[in-house]
Design an enzyme around this catalytic site. Structure first.
Site, PDB file in Angstrom:
ATOM      1  N   ASP A  16      -8.614  -4.902  -6.380  1.00 34.41           N
ATOM      2  CA  ASP A  16      -8.147  -4.053  -5.237  1.00 34.41           C
ATOM      3  C   ASP A  16      -9.090  -2.800  -5.351  1.00 34.41           C
ATOM      4  OD1 ASP A  16      -7.053  -2.145  -3.491  1.00 34.41           O
ATOM      5  OD2 ASP A  16      -5.054  -2.980  -4.026  1.00 34.41           O
ATOM      6  N   SER A  18       0.831  -0.948  -0.060  1.00 38.87           N
ATOM      7  CA  SER A  18      -0.006   0.282  -0.058  1.00 38.87           C
ATOM      8  C   SER A  18       0.973   1.300  -0.009  1.00 38.87           C
ATOM      9  CB  SER A  18      -0.781  -0.149   1.090  1.00 38.87           C
ATOM     10  OG  SER A  18      -1.828   0.818   1.088  1.00 38.87           O
ATOM     11  N   HIS A  49      -6.778  -5.743  -1.881  1.00 35.78           N
ATOM     12  CA  HIS A  49      -5.736  -4.910  -1.380  1.00 35.78           C
ATOM     13  C   HIS A  49      -5.083  -5.616  -0.407  1.00 35.78           C
ATOM     14  CE1 HIS A  49      -3.928  -0.787  -1.113  1.00 35.78           C
ATOM     15  NE2 HIS A  49      -4.192  -0.830   0.351  1.00 35.78           N
TER      16      HIS A  49
END
Length: 679
Positions: free
Chosen positions: A584, A497, A616
């Protein structure tokens, strides 16, 4: 949601009891990936509100599901859920102890549905049977047994309406129609008392609510500078006291009790070094009786004599970090997690009346006796005089005297956390243990914008993606080089991320600083990142614009482009491995596609792995194991550590190598073997 946009000749290692230490002649045993990243044996243990049942998450036919057993006989556990694909990663007890509630999505798309499973019959029911919507549990009360509050965005994808959910019939009753608010605070009678409305400057206004009526003026204003460190934290059981974690007029968030009738506030707990992290409330009264602060490590501080006695008893019996994970309604039974760091975590049942502790399980018993390494909290100075709390783990055999420094410099992996509004903490960390076991020092810095250290440190990251936030990471590497932990030419950067963004930024903006990088679901183009955030993040847009850059202004557009690694992709010259989930919703697949295409166009080697059934991050252990197998072979070539053979690590995963298998050692052969085996 907004916090999470976005892992010698004598014995020389500190190891778990019974473990094998490394020597110059005998390196520490290689810990198998499956022991670190496969399904835990049991996790997330809790006691039911009525104190009659224990629950935990454990594998059922290879997939994590919720199990329930009588407190009197944990061996009689039975599976409550029967998920076949994605693991159950969180659950709740219904307040009447009659059912288990859990949420799950499809393929990582984060369109969560709420399910209920009757404990007596095992019957499962979808309580929010809406497609392409997201449901969230707002409040579960100990006082109201037959219903809970949930929010769902099935009317308008941007906003969540509040509903009362009848746990017996599944009936949903609208409580509050929402077209403006980003969050709600309910009391223990399940009355919605406050709603939080985003301000254009990134702050929030807190309005009182009575039924469908919203107060004409806000009861509280949370300035933008306090937006990530201030929030209502709930009521006591009779609704007379509202608790806050509050940084207004101060730097670190304090625990504050406010008398609802008079408005008077009382500071219950504070620390100049760090925010109050959490609180423990008595289940009978709802009064907070202890709170925690986490600077270097978590410290629990009691507020009354009874809580002090309980915490003292637990600390005297258990090693390492202690966390209370659940309590029965009568406050007699607690489940307590014990994290020794150099041994797998265990869950205990604490009977307050009998003053007895019973070990219920070890989360990963296969790691007992493994050469797990200590984690060292360190304070690292930045170039502009700030301190970033960081965590260092060293390889087995590297630190003879246990002072937290290796005798000889070793390769290092800079492991950058996501968010960026999150933090790394002291405790068992599977990624630290895995990478250290493979021969690397692992350093996790809490760079500016990290949470937990006061609003000044968070706000110091405003509009500093790829600049001062990246400088902090470089300063952490410089610290490691100066202290003999590593050498400048043997440092990899890795993260997910925001940590994936930091990896791309590191290779694109400072192409000589790192030997290689591993990016997991990291954004490459901040303009497209902000343009494609999920609609249900509408309430957080102003905060994103304030902290990252405002795409509605020419200055903001220029800043977002300048800080996007995509536009410096031609500067990348060190090996790069990218992992992405196709579903995602936060960092779209296009973020990885874009930078891979840019590198391909310039003839720059990059390996790109895609998982079509992930979002994600990688929830399915088979996918995590597959990506980590590729990662450790990639790092071995880059840094010179060691690796476990691929073996059957790809079996059962959905791995697709979109580009560059030939640039990652052993990956092409492993993929060919996967195809030949029929998986």
């Amino acid at each position: 949601m907004r916090r999470h946009l976005i892992a010698t000749a004598v014995a020389v290692a500190t190891v778990a009891a019974g473990g094998v230490a490394a020597t110059a002649q005998t390196p520490a045993p290689l810990i198998e990936r499956t022991k670190l990243f496969g399904n835990p044996s049991k996790t997330a243990g809790r006691v039911s509100p009525d104190g009659k049942w224990l629950s935990w998450i454990a594998p059922r036919d290879g997939v994590l599901n919720v199990w329930v057993a009588p407190v009197s006989d944990p061996a009689k556990a039975r599976a409550m859920t029967a998920e076949k694909q994605r693991p159950v990663r969180g659950y709740y007890w219904a307040p009447d102890s009659g059912s288990i509630l859990f949420i799950t999505d499809t393929g990582g798309d984060e369109n969560f549905k709420v399910y209920g499973v009757d404990v007596a019959t095992g019957t499962q029911k979808a309580l929010t049977p809406f497609d392409k919507t997201r449901a969230e549990i707002i409040a579960v009360s100990r006082n109201v047994k037959d219903r809970i509050l949930i929010s769902v965005n099935n009317r308008d994808p941007r906003w969540f309406d509040v509903h009362s959910l009848d746990l017996k019939t599944g009936a949903l009753t609208l409580v509050f129609k929402n077209d403006a608010f980003g969050g709600f605070v309910a009391d223990e009678q399940l009355r919605v008392r406050y709603a939080l409305k985003p301000r254009a400057d990134g702050g929030q206004e807190v309005f009182a609510i009575d039924g469908q009526t919203v107060s004409a003026t806000p009861a509280h204003i949370i300035p933008a500078e306090d937006a990530l460190t201030t929030a209502p934290a709930g009521f006591d059981n009779d609704g007379s006291t509202l608790y806050w974690l509050d940084s207004r007029g101060r730097n670190t968030a304090a625990l504050i009790a406010q008398d609802v009738r008079t408005g008077k506030t009382t500071i219950l707990g504070e620390d100049a070094r760090a925010d109050v992290q959490g609180a423990a409330a008595n289940p009978i009264t709802g009064k907070i009786e202890a709170y925690s602060v986490n600077y270097l490590k978590t410290e629990w501080r009691p507020l009354d004599a009874a809580a002090k006695a309980d915490l003292d008893f637990l600390k005297s019996r258990l090693k390492g970090q202690v966390a209370i994970t659940s309590r029965s309604d009568d406050n007699r039974l607690w489940t307590v997690n014990e994290d020794p760091v150099t041994a797998p975590a265990a869950l205990w049942l604490y009977d307050r009346t009998a003053k007895s502790l019973t070990r219920l399980y070890v989360t990963r018993p296969e790691l007992e006796g493994a050469p797990l390494q200590p984690m060292h909290p360190v304070e690292i100075k930045t170039r502009d005089g700030h301190t970033q709390v960081s965590y260092l783990t060293l390889p087995p055999g590297a630190d003879k005297d246990g002072d937290g420094k290796p005798e000889t410099a070793v390769p290092l992996v800079l492991l950058v956390h996501g968010g960026p509004w999150g933090r790394d903490v002291y405790g068992y960390n599977g990624y630290h243990q895995w990478l250290a076991n493979r021969g690397y020092a692992v350093l996790s810095p809490n760079f500016r914008a990290s949470t937990g250290f006061g609003k000044a440190w968070i706000n110091a990251g405003d509009k500093e993606w790829g600049r001062k936030m990246h400088d902090d990471l470089l300063d952490a590497v410089d610290w490691a080089v100066k202290h003999g932990v590593t050498t400048a030419d043997k440092v990899a950067i890795m993260g997910g991320s925001y940590g994936g963004y930091a990896t791309l930024a590191g290779l694109a903006f400072t192409p000589d600083a790192f030997a290689c990088g591993v990016d997991i679901v990291g954004p490459s183009n901040l303009t497209t990142l902000l343009a494609t955030i999920p609609p249900y993040w509408e309430a957080a847009k102003a905060q994103f614009n304030r902290t990252i850059g405002d795409p509605a202004t020419p200055e903001g557009q220029a800043l977002l482009k300048e800080r996007s690694p995509l536009f410096k992709a031609d500067q990348i010259k060190r090996p790069l491995l990218i992992g992405q989930g196709a579903n995602d919703p936060r960092v779209k697949q296009a973020e990885s596609d874009q930078i891979v295409d840019a590198m391909k166009a310039k003839g720059i080697p990059v390996t790109y792995i895609l998982f079509p059934d992930e979002g994600h991050g990688f929830a399915r252990p088979q996918n995590n194991l597959a990506f980590n197998a590729a990662t450790e072979h990639f790092l071995e070539r880059c840094l010179g550590g060691r690796s476990e053979p691929f073996g059957d690590a790809l079996n059962g995963s959905s791995i697709q190598v979109i580009h560059g298998a030939e640039f990652s050692p052993g990956l092409k052969t492993a993929m060919d073997g996967l195809k030949a085996s029929g998986f």
